[in-house]
Design an enzyme around this catalytic site. Structure first.
Site, PDB file in Angstrom:
ATOM      1  N   ARG A 121      34.373  61.253  45.895  1.00  0.00           N
ATOM      2  CA  ARG A 121      33.632  60.811  44.699  1.00  0.00           C
ATOM      3  C   ARG A 121      34.515  60.757  43.455  1.00  0.00           C
ATOM      4  O   ARG A 121      34.040  60.842  42.333  1.00  0.00           O
ATOM      5  CB  ARG A 121      32.410  61.699  44.454  1.00  0.00           C
ATOM      6  CG  ARG A 121      31.352  61.601  45.555  1.00  0.00           C
ATOM      7  CD  ARG A 121      30.038  62.208  45.121  1.00  0.00           C
ATOM      8  NE  ARG A 121      29.022  62.005  46.140  1.00  0.00           N
ATOM      9  CZ  ARG A 121      28.748  62.864  47.104  1.00  0.00           C
ATOM     10  NH1 ARG A 121      29.426  64.004  47.190  1.00  0.00           N
ATOM     11  NH2 ARG A 121      27.817  62.605  47.988  1.00  0.00           N
ATOM     12  N   LYS A 143      39.118  48.366  35.908  1.00  0.00           N
ATOM     13  CA  LYS A 143      38.398  47.601  36.930  1.00  0.00           C
ATOM     14  C   LYS A 143      39.133  47.733  38.254  1.00  0.00           C
ATOM     15  O   LYS A 143      40.310  47.375  38.348  1.00  0.00           O
ATOM     16  CB  LYS A 143      38.336  46.120  36.549  1.00  0.00           C
ATOM     17  CG  LYS A 143      37.187  45.724  35.659  1.00  0.00           C
ATOM     18  CD  LYS A 143      37.182  44.209  35.546  1.00  0.00           C
ATOM     19  CE  LYS A 143      36.028  43.702  34.756  1.00  0.00           C
ATOM     20  NZ  LYS A 143      36.004  42.218  34.719  1.00  0.00           N
ATOM     21  N   GLU A 185      47.787  35.317  32.524  1.00  0.00           N
ATOM     22  CA  GLU A 185      46.841  36.256  31.912  1.00  0.00           C
ATOM     23  C   GLU A 185      47.220  36.565  30.463  1.00  0.00           C
ATOM     24  O   GLU A 185      46.342  36.807  29.624  1.00  0.00           O
ATOM     25  CB  GLU A 185      46.762  37.544  32.730  1.00  0.00           C
ATOM     26  CG  GLU A 185      46.114  37.403  34.093  1.00  0.00           C
ATOM     27  CD  GLU A 185      44.580  37.333  34.033  1.00  0.00           C
ATOM     28  OE1 GLU A 185      44.028  37.302  32.908  1.00  0.00           O
ATOM     29  OE2 GLU A 185      43.947  37.298  35.102  1.00  0.00           O
ATOM     30  N   LYS A 225      44.026  43.930  25.202  1.00  0.00           N
ATOM     31  CA  LYS A 225      43.051  44.298  26.221  1.00  0.00           C
ATOM     32  C   LYS A 225      42.501  45.692  25.965  1.00  0.00           C
ATOM     33  O   LYS A 225      41.298  45.939  26.147  1.00  0.00           O
ATOM     34  CB  LYS A 225      43.662  44.213  27.618  1.00  0.00           C
ATOM     35  CG  LYS A 225      42.607  44.449  28.702  1.00  0.00           C
ATOM     36  CD  LYS A 225      43.049  44.053  30.078  1.00  0.00           C
ATOM     37  CE  LYS A 225      41.903  44.208  31.073  1.00  0.00           C
ATOM     38  NZ  LYS A 225      42.298  43.868  32.452  1.00  0.00           N
ATOM     39  N   GLU A 235      31.817  46.018  30.404  1.00  0.00           N
ATOM     40  CA  GLU A 235      31.669  44.560  30.429  1.00  0.00           C
ATOM     41  C   GLU A 235      30.219  44.114  30.214  1.00  0.00           C
ATOM     42  O   GLU A 235      29.679  43.287  30.950  1.00  0.00           O
ATOM     43  CB  GLU A 235      32.194  43.999  31.764  1.00  0.00           C
ATOM     44  CG  GLU A 235      32.541  42.519  31.712  1.00  0.00           C
ATOM     45  CD  GLU A 235      33.159  42.019  33.007  1.00  0.00           C
ATOM     46  OE1 GLU A 235      34.311  41.583  32.947  1.00  0.00           O
ATOM     47  OE2 GLU A 235      32.503  42.090  34.061  1.00  0.00           O
ATOM     48  N   ARG A 239      33.783  42.334  26.466  1.00  0.00           N
ATOM     49  CA  ARG A 239      34.794  42.325  27.515  1.00  0.00           C
ATOM     50  C   ARG A 239      34.672  41.096  28.424  1.00  0.00           C
ATOM     51  O   ARG A 239      35.640  40.721  29.107  1.00  0.00           O
ATOM     52  CB  ARG A 239      34.716  43.612  28.346  1.00  0.00           C
ATOM     53  CG  ARG A 239      35.854  43.739  29.347  1.00  0.00           C
ATOM     54  CD  ARG A 239      35.915  45.099  30.012  1.00  0.00           C
ATOM     55  NE  ARG A 239      37.020  45.141  30.962  1.00  0.00           N
ATOM     56  CZ  ARG A 239      37.395  46.237  31.630  1.00  0.00           C
ATOM     57  NH1 ARG A 239      36.766  47.386  31.435  1.00  0.00           N
ATOM     58  NH2 ARG A 239      38.401  46.191  32.470  1.00  0.00           N
ATOM     59  N   ASN A 243      37.100  37.107  30.953  1.00  0.00           N
ATOM     60  CA  ASN A 243      36.858  36.303  32.153  1.00  0.00           C
ATOM     61  C   ASN A 243      37.122  34.817  31.916  1.00  0.00           C
ATOM     62  O   ASN A 243      36.824  33.989  32.796  1.00  0.00           O
ATOM     63  CB  ASN A 243      35.405  36.482  32.625  1.00  0.00           C
ATOM     64  CG  ASN A 243      35.158  37.856  33.208  1.00  0.00           C
ATOM     65  OD1 ASN A 243      35.934  38.344  34.014  1.00  0.00           O
ATOM     66  ND2 ASN A 243      34.081  38.488  32.793  1.00  0.00           N
ATOM     67  N   HIS A 246      38.136  32.475  34.765  1.00  0.00           N
ATOM     68  CA  HIS A 246      38.075  33.213  36.026  1.00  0.00           C
ATOM     69  C   HIS A 246      36.962  32.776  36.974  1.00  0.00           C
ATOM     70  O   HIS A 246      37.048  33.052  38.177  1.00  0.00           O
ATOM     71  CB  HIS A 246      37.957  34.715  35.744  1.00  0.00           C
ATOM     72  CG  HIS A 246      39.255  35.347  35.378  1.00  0.00           C
ATOM     73  ND1 HIS A 246      39.986  34.961  34.276  1.00  0.00           N
ATOM     74  CD2 HIS A 246      39.977  36.339  35.971  1.00  0.00           C
ATOM     75  CE1 HIS A 246      41.091  35.692  34.207  1.00  0.00           C
ATOM     76  NE2 HIS A 246      41.113  36.526  35.226  1.00  0.00           N
ATOM     77  N   HIS A 250      38.418  32.430  40.673  1.00  0.00           N
ATOM     78  CA  HIS A 250      38.016  33.230  41.834  1.00  0.00           C
ATOM     79  C   HIS A 250      37.460  32.360  42.951  1.00  0.00           C
ATOM     80  O   HIS A 250      37.671  32.645  44.143  1.00  0.00           O
ATOM     81  CB  HIS A 250      36.987  34.281  41.418  1.00  0.00           C
ATOM     82  CG  HIS A 250      37.571  35.408  40.633  1.00  0.00           C
ATOM     83  ND1 HIS A 250      36.801  36.357  39.990  1.00  0.00           N
ATOM     84  CD2 HIS A 250      38.860  35.744  40.381  1.00  0.00           C
ATOM     85  CE1 HIS A 250      37.590  37.230  39.382  1.00  0.00           C
ATOM     86  NE2 HIS A 250      38.845  36.875  39.607  1.00  0.00           N
ATOM     87  N   HIS A 263      46.825  34.325  41.868  1.00  0.00           N
ATOM     88  CA  HIS A 263      45.778  34.554  40.869  1.00  0.00           C
ATOM     89  C   HIS A 263      46.119  33.877  39.547  1.00  0.00           C
ATOM     90  O   HIS A 263      45.258  33.230  38.933  1.00  0.00           O
ATOM     91  CB  HIS A 263      45.569  36.055  40.648  1.00  0.00           C
ATOM     92  CG  HIS A 263      44.493  36.361  39.656  1.00  0.00           C
ATOM     93  ND1 HIS A 263      43.171  36.046  39.874  1.00  0.00           N
ATOM     94  CD2 HIS A 263      44.553  36.926  38.408  1.00  0.00           C
ATOM     95  CE1 HIS A 263      42.452  36.415  38.823  1.00  0.00           C
ATOM     96  NE2 HIS A 263      43.267  36.947  37.927  1.00  0.00           N
TER      97      HIS A 263
END
Length: 358
Positions: A121, A143, A185, A225, A235, A239, A243, A246, A250, A263
């Site tokens: 955990r 993330k 990026e 960032k 997000e 935030r 994206n 993206h 993706h 990417h």
């Protein structure tokens, strides 16, 4: 060594940026943190270059260490490799007083970080990114995720590292292709708010120019960032600007099964396509598309795709930004002025139509 602090209350941490310190990473960790064991998660290519260096640095400080080596590439970011890491952590007797260290690019950062966030955990982890893409983006912000059959990063969590150590000199061993790939990026950060970064890219003419300004590019990207993550860690609003490009990116990666497109290349196409469409629709200031494409082209990044939006739609429908019958897209009103818009799912193709769909 420069330090950027990310202020997140109990989950605050620092990003350290320097040169040629990997052989001393053991003492840097020991001086700042206290762990009984360290397990290094890396890929086969990075391991051949730096795995032994990092492990020996830890052993030199009397820190018990072991390496877990994963095949390189996005195809390793899956449940099978996650299970393999879990089993290795169990074999090594890792507890919550130990540390997981990711040593590689974004794939290992995501995969190893997700393992750390879920094993027992949650165990502490540190990111040591070795690609530009990971240094300017994926290692910062917490993330972590793996891919599922339905698409990219569909199983994941928000889990902040204890620190990020960026050694700029490791970039010297990157293939040229991935050198440029990672800069997509950073260009994105310039497009959505860090105007000084966009201006910096406009001044670049050669690879030598980039190399001279690389530390500045990485530092500005991390600072920007970090400032976004501090205001919106999970997000829920601000935030989401990160994206930009993206949604299409993706979908392209998933469609091609993570083969033949990186990417950064996918993000480059995604930013170009959506801006071309929104400028045509009158939502984006005239000339914005041209400015972005000129920078991306100079960086040897693609700005279009022959894959139709119809072929990409099944993958777009798994996008995490979909809520009910709407998807939230990031568009630019102009350079430095992003905007979130809610688009009915039946109208997605208007915004994301590719070259073969226009």
């Amino acid at each position: 060594m420069k330090k950027i602090d990310v202020h997140l209350q109990d989950d605050s941490y620092s990003i350290f940026i320097g040169r040629n310190f990997l052989s001393d990473i053991g003492s840097l960790i020991k001086n700042k943190y206290s762990f009984d064991k360290v397990v290094i998660v890396t890929d086969d290519i990075v391991d051949s270059l730096y795995g032994e260096v990092v492990e020996n640095s830890l052993l030199k400080e009397y820190i018990s260490a072991r390496r877990i080596v994963i095949p390189h590439g996005e195809c390793s970011k899956n449940l099978d490799m996650l299970r393999y890491i879990y089993n290795q952590l169990t074999d090594f007797g890792i507890t919550r007083s130990d540390l997981l260290l990711t040593l590689s690019g974004g794939v290992i950062g995501d995969l190893g970080g997700f393992a750390a966030s879920t094993y027992l955990r949650g165990i502490p982890f540190i990111q040591v990114p070795t690609t530009i893409l990971a240094q300017v983006d994926s290692s910062v912000g917490g993330k972590v995720a793996i891919d599922l059959d339905g698409g990219k990063n569909l199983a994941g969590s928000f889990y902040q590292p204890k620190a990020v150590f960026i050694d700029i000199d490791v970039i010297k061993t990157l293939p040229v292709h991935y050198f440029y790939d990672g800069l997509a990026e950073a260009v994105k950060c310039g497009c959505i708010g860090e105007l000084s970064l966009f201006t910096l890219f406009e001044s670049i003419k050669t690879k030598e120019d980039i190399e001279k300004k690389l530390e500045n590019i990485i530092e500005k990207s991390c600072q920007y960032k970090a400032s976004i993550v501090e205001k919106d860690e999970k997000e829920s609003g601000l935030r989401m600007f990160l994206n930009f490009g993206h949604t299409l990116a993706h979908a392209l990666e998933s469609f091609k099964n993570y083969q033949g497109i990186s990417h950064g290349e996918a993000v480059s196409i995604g930013m170009s396509v959506i801006t071309e469409n929104t400028e045509r629709m009158g939502l984006t200031e005239k000339g914005t598309e041209k400015k972005i494409k000129e920078i991306l082209s100079l960086l040897h990044l693609p700005i279009k795709t022959s894959i139709s939006i119809e072929k990409l739609m099944p993958y777009i429908m798994h996008d995490k930004k979909i809520r009910g019958d709407f998807i939230t897209l990031v568009i630019l009103e102009s350079i430095g002025k992003p905007k979130l818009i809610r688009v009915p799912l039946e109208q997605i193709s208007t915004y994301l139509a590719t070259g073969s769909s226009l």
